[in-house]
Design a protein around this motif. Structure first.
Motif, PDB file in Angstrom:
ATOM      1  N   TRP A   1       0.841  -1.199   0.000  1.00 11.41           N
ATOM      2  CA  TRP A   1       0.000   0.000   0.000  1.00 11.41           C
ATOM      3  C   TRP A   1       0.875   1.248   0.000  1.00 11.41           C
ATOM      4  CZ3 TRP A   1      -4.643   0.944  -1.387  1.00 11.41           C
ATOM      5  CH2 TRP A   1      -5.263   2.128  -1.019  1.00 11.41           C
TER       6      TRP A   1
ATOM      7  N   GLN B   1      -5.178   7.378   1.435  1.00 11.29           N
ATOM      8  CA  GLN B   1      -5.005   6.541   0.251  1.00 11.29           C
ATOM      9  C   GLN B   1      -3.887   7.059  -0.646  1.00 11.29           C
ATOM     10  OE1 GLN B   1      -8.501   5.782  -2.073  1.00 11.29           O
ATOM     11  NE2 GLN B   1      -7.391   4.769  -3.704  1.00 11.29           N
TER      12      GLN B   1
ATOM     13  N   ARG C   1      -3.279   1.852   4.133  1.00 12.12           N
ATOM     14  CA  ARG C   1      -4.441   1.104   3.629  1.00 12.12           C
ATOM     15  C   ARG C   1      -5.486   0.916   4.730  1.00 12.12           C
ATOM     16  NH1 ARG C   1      -6.240  -2.230  -0.256  1.00 12.12           N
ATOM     17  NH2 ARG C   1      -7.402  -4.057   0.400  1.00 12.12           N
TER      18      ARG C   1
ATOM     19  N   CYS D   1      -7.189   4.204   5.724  1.00 15.86           N
ATOM     20  CA  CYS D   1      -8.106   4.606   4.652  1.00 15.86           C
ATOM     21  C   CYS D   1      -9.452   3.908   4.826  1.00 15.86           C
ATOM     22  CB  CYS D   1      -7.493   4.262   3.296  1.00 15.86           C
ATOM     23  SG  CYS D   1      -8.613   4.529   1.889  1.00 15.86           S
ATOM     24  N   ARG D   2      -9.418   2.602   5.039  1.00 19.34           N
ATOM     25  CA  ARG D   2     -10.663   1.860   5.220  1.00 19.34           C
ATOM     26  C   ARG D   2     -11.362   2.250   6.520  1.00 19.34           C
ATOM     27  NH1 ARG D   2     -13.314  -2.360   7.334  1.00 19.34           N
ATOM     28  NH2 ARG D   2     -14.675  -3.492   5.893  1.00 19.34           N
TER      29      ARG D   2
ATOM     30  N   LEU E   1     -15.288   2.223  -1.062  1.00 20.36           N
ATOM     31  CA  LEU E   1     -14.805   0.964  -0.509  1.00 20.36           C
ATOM     32  C   LEU E   1     -14.823  -0.168  -1.540  1.00 20.36           C
ATOM     33  CD1 LEU E   1     -16.285   1.026   3.097  1.00 20.36           C
ATOM     34  CD2 LEU E   1     -13.882   0.703   2.500  1.00 20.36           C
TER      35      LEU E   1
ATOM     36  N   TRP F   1     -11.394  -0.286  -2.829  1.00 19.67           N
ATOM     37  CA  TRP F   1     -10.477  -0.730  -1.759  1.00 19.67           C
ATOM     38  C   TRP F   1     -10.420  -2.248  -1.719  1.00 19.67           C
ATOM     39  CZ3 TRP F   1     -10.140  -3.675   2.570  1.00 19.67           C
ATOM     40  CH2 TRP F   1      -9.126  -3.403   3.481  1.00 19.67           C
ATOM     41  N   HIS F   2     -11.567  -2.913  -1.879  1.00 18.17           N
ATOM     42  CA  HIS F   2     -11.612  -4.369  -1.806  1.00 18.17           C
ATOM     43  C   HIS F   2     -11.245  -5.020  -3.141  1.00 18.17           C
ATOM     44  CE1 HIS F   2     -14.135  -3.369   1.733  1.00 18.17           C
ATOM     45  NE2 HIS F   2     -13.643  -4.496   2.226  1.00 18.17           N
TER      46      HIS F   2
ATOM     47  N   ALA G   1      -7.379  -5.024  -4.059  1.00 25.17           N
ATOM     48  CA  ALA G   1      -6.468  -5.324  -2.953  1.00 25.17           C
ATOM     49  C   ALA G   1      -5.263  -6.118  -3.426  1.00 25.17           C
ATOM     50  CB  ALA G   1      -7.201  -6.091  -1.857  1.00 25.17           C
TER      51      ALA G   1
END
Length: 834
Positions: A220, A297, A306, A309-310, A334, A337-338, A341
């Motif tokens: 990240w 991010q 990372r 950020c979440r 999100l 984000w997922h 990954a």
């Protein structure tokens, strides 16, 4: 599909007797560890019939609307199990999105607390029959994942748990098989308890235990690793993709909208420090939480994180003061984000989590979905649903939004198809040169005429503009290319044949293998291969352009770079950056550095001079910032056999400094010495050709002239491969563009049975050449008096820029090209290699 709820996931009881009890209510306090350490601990369970060994793992149950991770605990010899939603303080009807561990260390705190609370709360006190045994500590704990075992042991040690329990064993083989069988029984019973139908139940696959050591996540470091302004631009783009479609700017205002949002975000970043934003986010401000998440991010005023950020995107969702639109945007952010990954893999848990956030974002937006949701649904969710059936029975809001969008597009296309059916034509040229592209676009814009006139060959669908190639160091090379064919909803019927893209020079001969491919007459497409094939036509347009002239100098094709199309420009750009990266190695001597950073250009025409000027600007601006020590060692050499460079310009505009050199080492050689005939033109024997250029001779209407002196009324030649008999014109984009527009107008006249236009007449608007440092020269030969017949300096540079702007082939590029010019002026050129 029924609305499924996993708030009763904490099920206690013996699956072997089908006893499914109520959820456990647990809480972890400061006294919990002391109480746990005080529990009796023996090798055998209180009953004495089985060992006191327990196996645990973490699993993700992706059932809507409350997906969550669970701790699964089983006594393998008795199949006595317990499951607990994580984290422990999670309300029964809430989603478990607050907890999404990516490493054993992430999972260990909640897993350790859940284990302690389970044994403290007399794990047997929820059995539906019989007396519950007294609470006692486990003799041994085991798990499948080595990283989770180590992390839980370290967490036990940190909490002060008795030493003998701080070592968690890792097991394989038979133990894992028993654990899987126990969870399978639980899973079957659990689905029945939730009231899931048999059909839906069959589609839901059993969750597997999470093995953190097998996860291969991307490091990240944020999406960009550049200056703060570039990070702010990426920040802006991410926010735009997360907002609803109803807030999208119209195509004509996209550039203006992006710049407006960029200015606002830059002001926000400058006016609020990350400390202030974090304080507001921690107090429950959803907008500040989204702002802070994106800063983490992209690493804006902070180190990219990372997890943080979440965490702050989740905080924006769970904050009671956040509006529905704020929560919807956080869910949309999100998704990325997922789904991104891992670099080359999309793990099942991440896929389901991304789909959950897409579903929630859609529900919160009342159907006004964001581009991020639709992009994920179309390019990730739908393709994976072909193999993962359970995706079809969940995430209904996303599927409905996708189908609705597809229906809207289908209606638009049907409407356009009905319009097209009334007014059809089919103009398709041979070749993809600039003249041909202009001609094809003009015809497509005027396709209100009727009648299928001709079938032609589509060689490749990208415009290659020779005179626009040098400025690609500005970082806008992708914008120089425009598809020749319009979007489907506007496209008239066309016949395609697969051909390879024309290279800058004739290809080095390769041994071709015989092919046995048979053509199917029912197909509209023809396989790519070396086998010649006939094609019928009513009207033929030849616009195959020309190749780069090498004068048969040995090694030029293999070692030099050319300036013919966008692909060549990208190779040159990559090679320049490669030279500096190689020269920056500590083992390279100064002599070798000077060789690597010696850039040679052969050809003193406008293309070679403009490239040298653009390279000069690049070296003295952006390269000098990134490689200050190396930029001083770089050198640009321009070579030409002619006595003067820019021979087509007036002598008063050109100053020469001549120096002869022998053998010269180089890091980059760019070859721009004029044009050579295309092999296709050389193979034509029925038409007259120009003695020097071997181009096909045409009359003033651009019709090809046969060997017997007659003209062919059904064949036209435009671009660099055609020369008007008695009126040779320079091989420039200006000439090619005017020929293309003229022929487009003429062909539309023909199909409308109108009188043909007058003979082609070239209007010379002058010659322009960029000479670097925001200066250019302008010459209009043949005109001695009048406004701006000869000009140099900044005024000529403005004319040069304006000329490039007017030559862009679409309104989209007319917006984006100045936009990227502005970005390069403010932030500098992009020096990433791709």
């Amino acid at each position: 599909m029924e609305r499924m709820d996993v708030r009763n996931a904490a099920v206690v009881g013996s699956i072997s007797t089908n006893n499914v009890g109520p959820p456990t209510i647990m809480s972890f306090t400061a006294k919990s560890v002391k109480q746990f350490n005080a529990l009796p601990r023996n090798p055998r369970a209180p009953s004495g019939r089985v060992s006191n060994n327990w196996h645990f793992d973490v699993r993700y149950i992706p059932l809507e609307p409350t997906p969550s991770h669970v701790l699964f605990l089983v006594q393998l010899e008795s199949s006595y199990i317990h499951t607990e939603r994580l984290p422990l303080d999670l309300p029964s009807q809430s989603s478990g999105i607050t907890f999404f561990p990516e490493t054993g260390a992430d999972a260990a705190p909640e897993v350790s607390k859940a284990l302690i609370c389970f044994f403290l709360n007399k794990y047997g006190n929820h059995r539906s029959s019989g007396k519950a045994p007294d609470a006692h500590a486990p003799w041994k704990l085991t798990t499948e994942d080595a990283t989770l075992a180590e992390a839980v042991g370290a967490e036990f040690e940190r909490l002060g748990v008795r030493t003998e329990l701080c070592k968690v064993d890792v097991v394989k083989g038979r133990s894992l098989t028993l654990a899987q069988e126990a969870f399978a029984s639980f899973w079957s019973t659990f689905k029945k308890q939730c009231g899931i139908t048999v059909a839906v139940s069959a589609a839901l696959s059993m969750p597997e235990s999470i093995v953190f050591k097998n996860l291969r996540l991307q490091p990240w470091v944020g999406d960009v690793n550049d200056d703060e302004n570039t990070k702010a631009l990426a920040y802006t783009q991410r926010l735009i993709t997360a907002r609803p479609l109803s807030q999208e700017a119209p195509p004509s205002a996209v550039g203006e909208d992006v710049m407006k949002q960029l200015r606002l975000n830059l002001m926000l970043i400058e006016s609020k420090s990350i400390g202030v934003v974090r304080e507001e986010a921690d107090e429950g401000n959803g907008e500040s939480a989204i702002d802070l998440a994106l800063r983490f991010q992209f690493g804006i005023d902070c180190t990219p994180s990372r997890q943080l950020c979440r965490n702050y995107l989740v905080k924006a969702i769970t904050s009671p003061t956040s509006s529905a639109s704020t929560k919807s945007r956080a869910h949309a952010l999100l998704i990325d984000w997922h789904s991104n990954a891992a670099k080359d893999t999309l793990y099942s848990r991440y896929l389901h989590a991304a789909a959950h956030h897409a579903n929630e974002s859609t529900l919160l937006s009342n159907g006004d979905v964001s581009p991020a949701v639709l992009y994920f649904a179309l390019y990730t969710l739908e393709p994976h649903s072909q193999k993962v059936v359970e995706l079809h029975v969940q995430y209904k809001a996303v599927w409905r939004a996708l189908e609705k969008r597809k229906e809207e597009i289908a209606k638009e296309m049907q409407k356009a198809e009905r319009k097209r059916a009334k007014n059809t034509n089919s103009f398709q040229p041979i070749g993809g040169t600039f003249a041909n592209c202009v001609r094809a676009i003009k015809i497509q814009q005027a396709y209100t005429v009727s009648g299928r006139v001709l079938q032609m060959v589509k060689e490749f669908g990208m415009a290659d503009e020779t005179d626009l190639t040098p400025p690609t160091s500005e970082g806008i090379d992708r914008l120089l290319a425009k598809p020749v064919t319009p979007p489907t909803m506007h496209r008239p019927p066309m016949t395609y044949a697969g051909c390879r893209q024309m290279p800058a020079t004739p290809p080095i001969p390769l041994r071709s293998e015989p092919t046995t491919t048979r053509l199917d007459p029912r197909l509209d497409t023809i396989p790519v291969g070396n086998t010649p094939f006939p094609i019928r036509y009513d009207k033929l347009v030849i616009a195959v352009g020309a190749y780069s002239q090498t004068f048969n100098v040995p090694g030029v094709k293999e070692n030099a770079h050319f300036l013919k199309d966008v692909k060549d420009a990208r190779k040159i750009r990559s090679r320049i950056l490669e030279c500096f990266e190689q020269a920056n190695q500590p083992t390279v001597s100064d002599v070798e550095k000077r060789k690597l950073l010696n850039f040679c250009i052969v050809g003193g025409g406008p293309t070679g001079v403009e490239f040298a000027a653009e390279l000069h600007d690049l070296l003295h601006s952006d390269i000098a910032k990134h490689y200050p020590a190396l930029a001083r060692l770089s050198k640009i050499n321009l070579y030409d056999v002619a006595p003067q460079i820019l021979g087509s310009f007036d002598n008063s505009l050109v100053k020469m400094f001549v120096e002869e050199q022998g053998e010269v080492p180089f890091g980059l050689l760019v070859w721009s010495t004029g044009l050579a005939p295309n092999p296709l033109i050389e193979s034509i024997t029925e038409a007259k050709k120009h003695e020097r250029t071997i181009g096909l001779l045409t009359d003033e209407h651009l019709n090809v002239i046969n060997n017997d002196g007659t003209k062919d009324e059904d064949v036209w030649v435009i671009g660099d491969c055609g020369i008007i008999d008695g009126e040779p014109l320079p091989a420039t984009a200006q000439v090619a563009s005017q020929k293309g527009k003229y022929l487009a107008h003429k062909l539309n006249k023909i199909v409308k049975d109108e009188s043909a236009p007058k003979p082609f007449e070239f209007k010379n608007f002058g010659s322009l050449a960029y000479i670097g440092n925001w200066k250019a020269i302008y010459d209009r030969p043949g005109v001695e008096e009048g406004f701006m017949t000869k000009e140099s300096g900044r005024v000529a540079w403005l004319l040069w820029r304006s000329a490039y702007f007017t030559m862009t082939l679409s309104w989209k590029n007319k917006i984006l090209v100045p936009f990227y010019w502005f970005l390069n002026w403010i932030f500098g050129r992009d020096l990433t290699r791709f």
